[in-house]
Write a protein that holds these residues in place. Structure first.
Motif, PDB file in Angstrom:
ATOM      1  N   LEU A 150       0.852  -1.134   0.063  1.00 53.29           N
ATOM      2  CA  LEU A 150      -0.023  -0.226   0.084  1.00 53.29           C
ATOM      3  C   LEU A 150       0.834   1.256  -0.125  1.00 53.29           C
ATOM      4  N   ASP A 151       2.020   1.270   0.625  1.00 56.56           N
ATOM      5  CA  ASP A 151       3.063   2.290   0.544  1.00 56.56           C
ATOM      6  C   ASP A 151       3.313   2.916  -0.827  1.00 56.56           C
ATOM      7  N   ALA A 152       3.864   1.824  -1.616  1.00 58.54           N
ATOM      8  CA  ALA A 152       3.976   1.876  -2.998  1.00 58.54           C
ATOM      9  C   ALA A 152       2.852   2.475  -3.801  1.00 58.54           C
ATOM     10  N   ARG A 153       1.718   1.912  -3.418  1.00 53.54           N
ATOM     11  CA  ARG A 153       0.441   2.515  -4.240  1.00 53.54           C
ATOM     12  C   ARG A 153       0.055   4.072  -3.784  1.00 53.54           C
ATOM     13  N   LEU A 154       0.097   4.284  -2.776  1.00 51.35           N
ATOM     14  CA  LEU A 154       0.003   5.486  -2.075  1.00 51.35           C
ATOM     15  C   LEU A 154       1.221   6.515  -2.645  1.00 51.35           C
ATOM     16  N   ASP A 155       2.461   6.119  -2.861  1.00 54.88           N
ATOM     17  CA  ASP A 155       3.412   6.835  -3.225  1.00 54.88           C
ATOM     18  C   ASP A 155       3.054   6.978  -4.629  1.00 54.88           C
ATOM     19  N   GLN A 156       2.638   6.248  -5.576  1.00 54.39           N
ATOM     20  CA  GLN A 156       2.443   6.187  -6.941  1.00 54.39           C
ATOM     21  C   GLN A 156       1.133   7.324  -6.937  1.00 54.39           C
ATOM     22  N   LEU A 157       0.407   7.481  -6.153  1.00 52.61           N
ATOM     23  CA  LEU A 157      -0.751   8.362  -6.212  1.00 52.61           C
ATOM     24  C   LEU A 157      -0.376   9.796  -5.882  1.00 52.61           C
ATOM     25  N   SER A 158       0.531   9.862  -4.953  1.00 53.68           N
ATOM     26  CA  SER A 158       0.954  11.367  -4.744  1.00 53.68           C
ATOM     27  C   SER A 158       1.898  11.764  -5.699  1.00 53.68           C
ATOM     28  N   THR A 159       2.596  10.945  -6.288  1.00 50.48           N
ATOM     29  CA  THR A 159       3.233  11.267  -7.366  1.00 50.48           C
ATOM     30  C   THR A 159       2.695  11.909  -8.706  1.00 50.48           C
ATOM     31  N   THR A 160       1.695  11.000  -8.990  1.00 51.11           N
ATOM     32  CA  THR A 160       0.662  11.513  -9.972  1.00 51.11           C
ATOM     33  C   THR A 160      -0.005  12.860  -9.654  1.00 51.11           C
ATOM     34  N   ASP A 161      -0.359  13.170  -8.412  1.00 51.67           N
ATOM     35  CA  ASP A 161      -0.781  14.287  -7.860  1.00 51.67           C
ATOM     36  C   ASP A 161      -0.068  15.504  -8.160  1.00 51.67           C
ATOM     37  N   GLU A 162       1.315  15.370  -7.943  1.00 52.62           N
ATOM     38  CA  GLU A 162       2.225  16.137  -7.998  1.00 52.62           C
ATOM     39  C   GLU A 162       2.467  16.424  -9.481  1.00 52.62           C
ATOM     40  N   ALA A 163       2.253  15.653 -10.466  1.00 57.94           N
ATOM     41  CA  ALA A 163       2.732  15.709 -11.805  1.00 57.94           C
ATOM     42  C   ALA A 163       1.269  16.488 -12.526  1.00 57.94           C
ATOM     43  N   PHE A 164       0.155  16.529 -11.932  1.00 60.82           N
ATOM     44  CA  PHE A 164      -0.948  16.988 -12.318  1.00 60.82           C
ATOM     45  C   PHE A 164      -0.671  18.630 -11.883  1.00 60.82           C
ATOM     46  N   GLU A 165      -0.297  18.916 -10.533  1.00 56.92           N
ATOM     47  CA  GLU A 165      -0.184  20.255 -10.274  1.00 56.92           C
ATOM     48  C   GLU A 165       1.031  20.901 -10.881  1.00 56.92           C
ATOM     49  N   GLU A 166       2.005  20.062 -11.449  1.00 58.15           N
ATOM     50  CA  GLU A 166       2.989  20.938 -12.227  1.00 58.15           C
ATOM     51  C   GLU A 166       2.346  21.585 -13.395  1.00 58.15           C
ATOM     52  N   TYR A 167       1.428  20.939 -14.155  1.00 56.02           N
ATOM     53  CA  TYR A 167       0.664  21.458 -15.394  1.00 56.02           C
ATOM     54  C   TYR A 167      -0.510  22.230 -15.089  1.00 56.02           C
ATOM     55  N   ASP A 168      -0.867  22.538 -13.736  1.00 56.95           N
ATOM     56  CA  ASP A 168      -2.024  23.185 -13.295  1.00 56.95           C
ATOM     57  C   ASP A 168      -1.798  24.788 -13.281  1.00 56.95           C
ATOM     58  N   ASP A 169      -2.251  25.664 -14.200  1.00 57.09           N
ATOM     59  CA  ASP A 169      -1.816  27.047 -14.078  1.00 57.09           C
ATOM     60  C   ASP A 169      -2.974  28.018 -13.506  1.00 57.09           C
ATOM     61  N   ASP A 170      -3.795  27.340 -12.483  1.00 62.18           N
ATOM     62  CA  ASP A 170      -4.559  28.323 -11.885  1.00 62.18           C
ATOM     63  C   ASP A 170      -4.381  28.774 -10.411  1.00 62.18           C
ATOM     64  N   ASN A 171      -3.046  28.986 -10.203  1.00 59.29           N
ATOM     65  CA  ASN A 171      -2.392  29.076  -8.933  1.00 59.29           C
ATOM     66  C   ASN A 171      -3.139  28.512  -7.631  1.00 59.29           C
ATOM     67  N   GLY A 172      -3.350  27.281  -7.928  1.00 60.73           N
ATOM     68  CA  GLY A 172      -3.719  26.420  -6.696  1.00 60.73           C
ATOM     69  C   GLY A 172      -5.425  26.603  -6.394  1.00 60.73           C
ATOM     70  N   GLU A 173      -6.019  27.557  -7.416  1.00 61.70           N
ATOM     71  CA  GLU A 173      -7.685  27.598  -7.201  1.00 61.70           C
ATOM     72  C   GLU A 173      -8.176  26.422  -7.598  1.00 61.70           C
ATOM     73  N   ASP A 174      -9.459  26.061  -6.996  1.00 62.69           N
ATOM     74  CA  ASP A 174     -10.182  24.768  -7.497  1.00 62.69           C
ATOM     75  C   ASP A 174     -10.867  24.707  -8.686  1.00 62.69           C
ATOM     76  N   GLU A 175     -11.047  26.115  -9.421  1.00 64.43           N
ATOM     77  CA  GLU A 175     -11.563  26.185 -10.692  1.00 64.43           C
ATOM     78  C   GLU A 175     -10.367  25.693 -11.699  1.00 64.43           C
ATOM     79  N   PRO A 176     -10.912  25.347 -12.766  1.00 66.26           N
ATOM     80  CA  PRO A 176      -9.888  25.024 -13.925  1.00 66.26           C
ATOM     81  C   PRO A 176      -9.377  26.558 -14.485  1.00 66.26           C
ATOM     82  N   ALA A 177      -8.217  26.669 -15.105  1.00 60.22           N
ATOM     83  CA  ALA A 177      -7.703  27.802 -15.617  1.00 60.22           C
ATOM     84  C   ALA A 177      -8.409  28.332 -16.800  1.00 60.22           C
ATOM     85  N   ALA A 178      -8.898  27.522 -17.393  1.00 64.41           N
ATOM     86  CA  ALA A 178      -9.655  28.049 -18.907  1.00 64.41           C
ATOM     87  C   ALA A 178     -10.968  28.893 -18.600  1.00 64.41           C
ATOM     88  N   PRO A 179     -11.702  28.481 -17.662  1.00 58.08           N
ATOM     89  CA  PRO A 179     -12.983  29.297 -17.570  1.00 58.08           C
ATOM     90  C   PRO A 179     -12.607  30.775 -16.969  1.00 58.08           C
TER      91      PRO A 179
END
Length: 186
Positions: A150-179
């Motif tokens: 489960l540690d490896a699985r949770l590590d994969q999920l946190s790595t995936t979340d970090e990868a998405f945050e890298e491409y997120d350009d809405d400055n941490g807001e909950d709404e997507p950048a496009a709208p």
């Protein structure tokens, strides 16, 4: 990628499952007779009687909990630390009993207690066994991530979340950048 880098998660899996088996076996063998487990701890003559009985009654449950954490690979580094501390305590207890000339069964995988007259314990194999278990625990402290955990699985999920945050350009807001961009258009 080095051969150790490829092999390490598999080695950690084997060590994790072996140590899980040790703790599950030890705990399950004792959980059926908590009074005997308390008497085994009391035979070391280190703790007062009441404290030894409480510690002995709790020990099988701690061992089973550690075994389950290791079995599923959750909080492996923490379980490794707790295992290491327990092994150091077991080694110290057995060494103390040997140094004081006590004739006891360690109670690691049995009900333990004082041996019958004429029976002399051999503490060396028990100390070597616990030293090997300590080495396994230290290995898991250093290399906690393993296959099928489960540690490896949770590590994969946190790595995936970090990868998405890298491409997120809405400055941490909950709404997507496009709208937000569409709202700024004249």
């Amino acid at each position: 990628m080095s051969s150790w880098h490829r092999a390490q998660p598999w080695v950690s899996l084997v060590v994790r499952l072996a140590l899980a088996g040790v703790f599950l076996t030890a705990g399950l063998l004792k959980v059926g007779d908590l009074a005997a487990s308390g008497r085994a701890v009391n035979a070391y003559q280190i703790l007062p009687y009441d404290a030894a009985m409480i510690f002995g009654a709790a020990q099988p449950f701690v061992e089973i909990a550690l075994g389950l954490l290791l079995l599923v690979g959750l909080a492996t580094r923490l379980a490794g630390w707790i295992s290491a501390v327990m092994m150091v305590a077991f080694i110290a207890g057995i060494s103390s009993a040997w140094a004081r000339g006590l004739n006891i069964d360690c109670g690691c995988f049995s009900k333990g207690g004082v041996l019958p007259p004429g029976v002399t314990p051999n503490y060396v194999p028990e100390l070597l066994r616990d030293a090997a278990f300590l080495a396994m625990a230290v290995f898991l402290i250093i290399y906690p991530l393993s296959r099928f955990s489960l540690d490896a699985r949770l590590d994969q999920l946190s790595t995936t979340d970090e990868a998405f945050e890298e491409y997120d350009d809405d400055n941490g807001e909950d709404e997507p950048a496009a709208p937000a961009a569409r709202q700024r258009r004249p």
